[in-house]
Design an enzyme around this catalytic site. Structure first.
Site, PDB file in Angstrom:
ATOM      1  N   ASP A   1     -35.875  63.928  -0.645  1.00 40.96           N
ATOM      2  CA  ASP A   1     -35.422  64.602  -1.876  1.00 40.96           C
ATOM      3  C   ASP A   1     -34.208  65.478  -1.581  1.00 40.96           C
ATOM      4  O   ASP A   1     -33.249  65.519  -2.348  1.00 40.96           O
ATOM      5  CB  ASP A   1     -36.536  65.479  -2.480  1.00 40.96           C
ATOM      6  CG  ASP A   1     -37.372  64.724  -3.508  1.00 40.96           C
ATOM      7  OD1 ASP A   1     -37.458  63.487  -3.410  1.00 40.96           O
ATOM      8  OD2 ASP A   1     -37.948  65.379  -4.399  1.00 40.96           O
TER       9      ASP A   1
ATOM     10  N   ASP B   1     -41.038  62.420   2.620  1.00 37.56           N
ATOM     11  CA  ASP B   1     -41.046  62.674   1.177  1.00 37.56           C
ATOM     12  C   ASP B   1     -40.142  63.866   0.871  1.00 37.56           C
ATOM     13  O   ASP B   1     -39.294  63.816  -0.022  1.00 37.56           O
ATOM     14  CB  ASP B   1     -42.484  62.959   0.719  1.00 37.56           C
ATOM     15  CG  ASP B   1     -42.563  63.279  -0.768  1.00 37.56           C
ATOM     16  OD1 ASP B   1     -41.923  62.554  -1.549  1.00 37.56           O
ATOM     17  OD2 ASP B   1     -43.263  64.240  -1.129  1.00 37.56           O
TER      18      ASP B   1
ATOM     19  N   ASP C   1     -38.416  71.591  10.323  1.00 40.16           N
ATOM     20  CA  ASP C   1     -37.808  72.761   9.674  1.00 40.16           C
ATOM     21  C   ASP C   1     -36.312  72.815   9.971  1.00 40.16           C
ATOM     22  O   ASP C   1     -35.485  73.040   9.086  1.00 40.16           O
ATOM     23  CB  ASP C   1     -38.520  74.067  10.077  1.00 40.16           C
ATOM     24  CG  ASP C   1     -38.720  74.214  11.572  1.00 40.16           C
ATOM     25  OD1 ASP C   1     -38.490  73.247  12.334  1.00 40.16           O
ATOM     26  OD2 ASP C   1     -39.109  75.323  12.009  1.00 40.16           O
TER      27      ASP C   1
ATOM     28  N   TYR D   1     -50.950  61.574   3.854  1.00 41.76           N
ATOM     29  CA  TYR D   1     -51.178  60.995   2.532  1.00 41.76           C
ATOM     30  C   TYR D   1     -52.466  60.166   2.486  1.00 41.76           C
ATOM     31  O   TYR D   1     -53.068  60.004   1.434  1.00 41.76           O
ATOM     32  CB  TYR D   1     -50.013  60.084   2.135  1.00 41.76           C
ATOM     33  CG  TYR D   1     -48.881  60.764   1.422  1.00 41.76           C
ATOM     34  CD1 TYR D   1     -48.319  61.938   1.913  1.00 41.76           C
ATOM     35  CD2 TYR D   1     -48.357  60.228   0.247  1.00 41.76           C
ATOM     36  CE1 TYR D   1     -47.262  62.539   1.256  1.00 41.76           C
ATOM     37  CE2 TYR D   1     -47.301  60.823  -0.411  1.00 41.76           C
ATOM     38  CZ  TYR D   1     -46.757  61.986   0.094  1.00 41.76           C
ATOM     39  OH  TYR D   1     -45.716  62.578  -0.564  1.00 41.76           O
TER      40      TYR D   1
ATOM     41  N   LYS E   1     -42.780  67.660  14.520  1.00 39.43           N
ATOM     42  CA  LYS E   1     -43.177  69.070  14.611  1.00 39.43           C
ATOM     43  C   LYS E   1     -44.097  69.208  15.827  1.00 39.43           C
ATOM     44  O   LYS E   1     -45.207  69.735  15.738  1.00 39.43           O
ATOM     45  CB  LYS E   1     -43.890  69.484  13.307  1.00 39.43           C
ATOM     46  CG  LYS E   1     -44.146  70.967  13.135  1.00 39.43           C
ATOM     47  CD  LYS E   1     -42.908  71.787  12.856  1.00 39.43           C
ATOM     48  CE  LYS E   1     -43.210  73.271  12.976  1.00 39.43           C
ATOM     49  NZ  LYS E   1     -42.021  74.131  12.851  1.00 39.43           N
TER      50      LYS E   1
HETATM   51  C1  IPM Z   1     -41.967  59.544  -3.722  1.00 41.22           C
HETATM   52  C2  IPM Z   1     -42.870  60.291  -4.674  1.00 41.22           C
HETATM   53  C3  IPM Z   1     -44.310  59.909  -4.407  1.00 41.22           C
HETATM   54  C4  IPM Z   1     -44.650  60.324  -2.984  1.00 41.22           C
HETATM   55  C5  IPM Z   1     -45.344  60.489  -5.398  1.00 41.22           C
HETATM   56  C6  IPM Z   1     -44.992  60.169  -6.834  1.00 41.22           C
HETATM   57  C7  IPM Z   1     -46.742  60.019  -5.082  1.00 41.22           C
HETATM   58  O1  IPM Z   1     -42.643  61.654  -4.561  1.00 41.22           O
HETATM   59  O2  IPM Z   1     -41.977  58.291  -3.750  1.00 41.22           O
HETATM   60  O3  IPM Z   1     -41.250  60.182  -2.958  1.00 41.22           O
HETATM   61  O4  IPM Z   1     -45.012  61.476  -2.734  1.00 41.22           O
HETATM   62  O5  IPM Z   1     -44.541  59.475  -2.099  1.00 41.22           O
HETATM   63 MG    MG Z   2     -41.002  62.197  -3.298  1.00 38.24          MG
END
Ligand code: IPM
Ligand code: MG
Length: 362
Positions: free
Chosen positions: A252, A248, A224, A141, A192
């Protein structure tokens, strides 16, 4: 001593969900003696609209002064054509880097009332309680060099750099081991190293730090496989530690195990426990202004704030209990509503916030 909480609603549903969390904060102030001042600021697209920058100097100054920050979400279609450095996401990355909020805690806990809202079978997710510790201020990032360049033949080439130094890996590893010590003492480091040298170093440093935490059972998993294991047998995990981009993605996936991404809070901490708290979901511009977003992830982010930055464990528990109560009462926003489930009612964003407030008061 009065503590200073900065509220940054941001964009999209950010404004709506943060408004509900502020109702909760107001009750804690008025009825439970929480000694805080609340300041408001702009971030993301809202800040760009107001000040021409997604993380303007005015917000920087407020952020530096705050003891803790509550953030909604950033991003919106109307900003998609802006130069990259002015986009809302840069505001979020900017504040994380500026305040050195390197340790991002993303708990995925399945509330037992919501087992049916998960896309996985209830028995696979029942009792799920995972803590993902994501490195937040390094990795691909932020790695340099980065950009899009034009090659000699005129073709464009995009590039980013996945980079970690030992000290960055060490501090996130310490964070993760300390959290594991307070939980089931199992830590899975996700990398990884079969392909990437940087993750080879990651494994080596995590292994070395682990020597200081002999009670914690440390394992390593490739990312993975970790993604697969999360949907196959998620309950095998206690604490997971990983880099910025892997974290990240995996967070999710872990969020969805719990029924809805609208249920997951997060804390981003610096070395001294100062923190920014935000739901892990985004600004969801498609449902903005409809009063249907789930405010619980934001309200539970508040609970994390009370616990990790404001030293108010009792009040944090009160929020957790209130949230559990409204779920038990059957209140469901659209994202966690299962058609035909007995004893449940569909509620709006503001009705959910009000329900938490009355549960707190009763
Ligand atoms: C998160 C979001 C952010 C990230 C984006 C909005 C920049 O997806 O906080 O997980 O990728 O960190
Ligand atoms: Mg995110």
């Amino acid at each position: 001593m009065t503590q200073n909480v900065l509220i940054l609603p941001g964009d999209g549903i950010g404004k709506e969900i943060v408004a509900e969390a502020v109702k909760v904060l107001d009750v804690l102030k008025a009825d439970f003696g929480l000694d805080i001042t609340i300041t408001n600021g702009n971030i993301g697209g809202a800040a760009y609209d107001a000040d021409g920058h997604p993380y303007p100097p005015a917000t920087q100054a407020l952020a530096k002064e705050a003891d803790a920050i509550l953030l909604g979400a950033v991003g919106g279609y109307q900003y998609d054509d802006l130069p990259r450095e002015l986009r809302p996401e840069r505001g979020l990355l900017g504040i994380r880097a500026d305040l050195e909020l390197f340790s991002n805690l993303r708990p995925a806990i399945l509330n037992k009332e919501l087992a049916d809202a998960s896309s996985l079978k209830p028995e696979v997710v029942a009792g799920l309680d995972i803590m993902i510790v994501r490195e937040l201020t390094g990795g691909i990032y932020f790695g340099e060099p980065r950009g899009i360049r034009i090659l000699e033949n005129g073709e464009k080439q995009g590039y980013n750099t996945l980079i970690y130094k030992e000290s960055e890996i060490e501090r996130i590893a310490h964070s993760a081991f300390k959290i594991a010590m307070k939980r089931d003492k199992r830590l899975c480091s996700v990398g990884k190293s079969n392909v990437l040298e940087v993750m080879e170093l990651w494994d080596e440093v995590v292994e070395r730090v682990g020597k200081q935490y002999p009670e914690v059972e440390l394992s390593h998993m490739y990312v993975d496989n970790a993604a697969m294991q999360l949907v196959k047998e998620p309950k095998q995990f206690d604490v997971m530690v990983t880099g910025n981009m892997f974290g990240d993605i995996l967070s999710d996936a872990a969020a969805m195990l719990t029924g809805s991404i609208g249920m997951l809070p997060s804390a981003s901490l610096d070395a001294n426990g100062k923190g920014m708290y935000e739901p892990i979901h985004g600004s969801a511009p498609d449902i903005e202004g409809k009063n249907i977003a789930n405010p619980l992830a934001t309200i539970m982010s508040l609970s994390m704030m009370l616990r990790y930055s404001l030293n108010q464990e009792t009040l944090a528990r009160k929020i957790d209990d209130a949230v559990e109560r409204v779920l038990k009462e059957g209140k469901r926003t659209a994202d966690i509503y299962v058609e035909g489930q007995a004893g449940t009612t569909l509620v709006s964003t503001s009705e959910m916030g009000d329900a938490v407030v009355s549960a707190l008061k009763s």
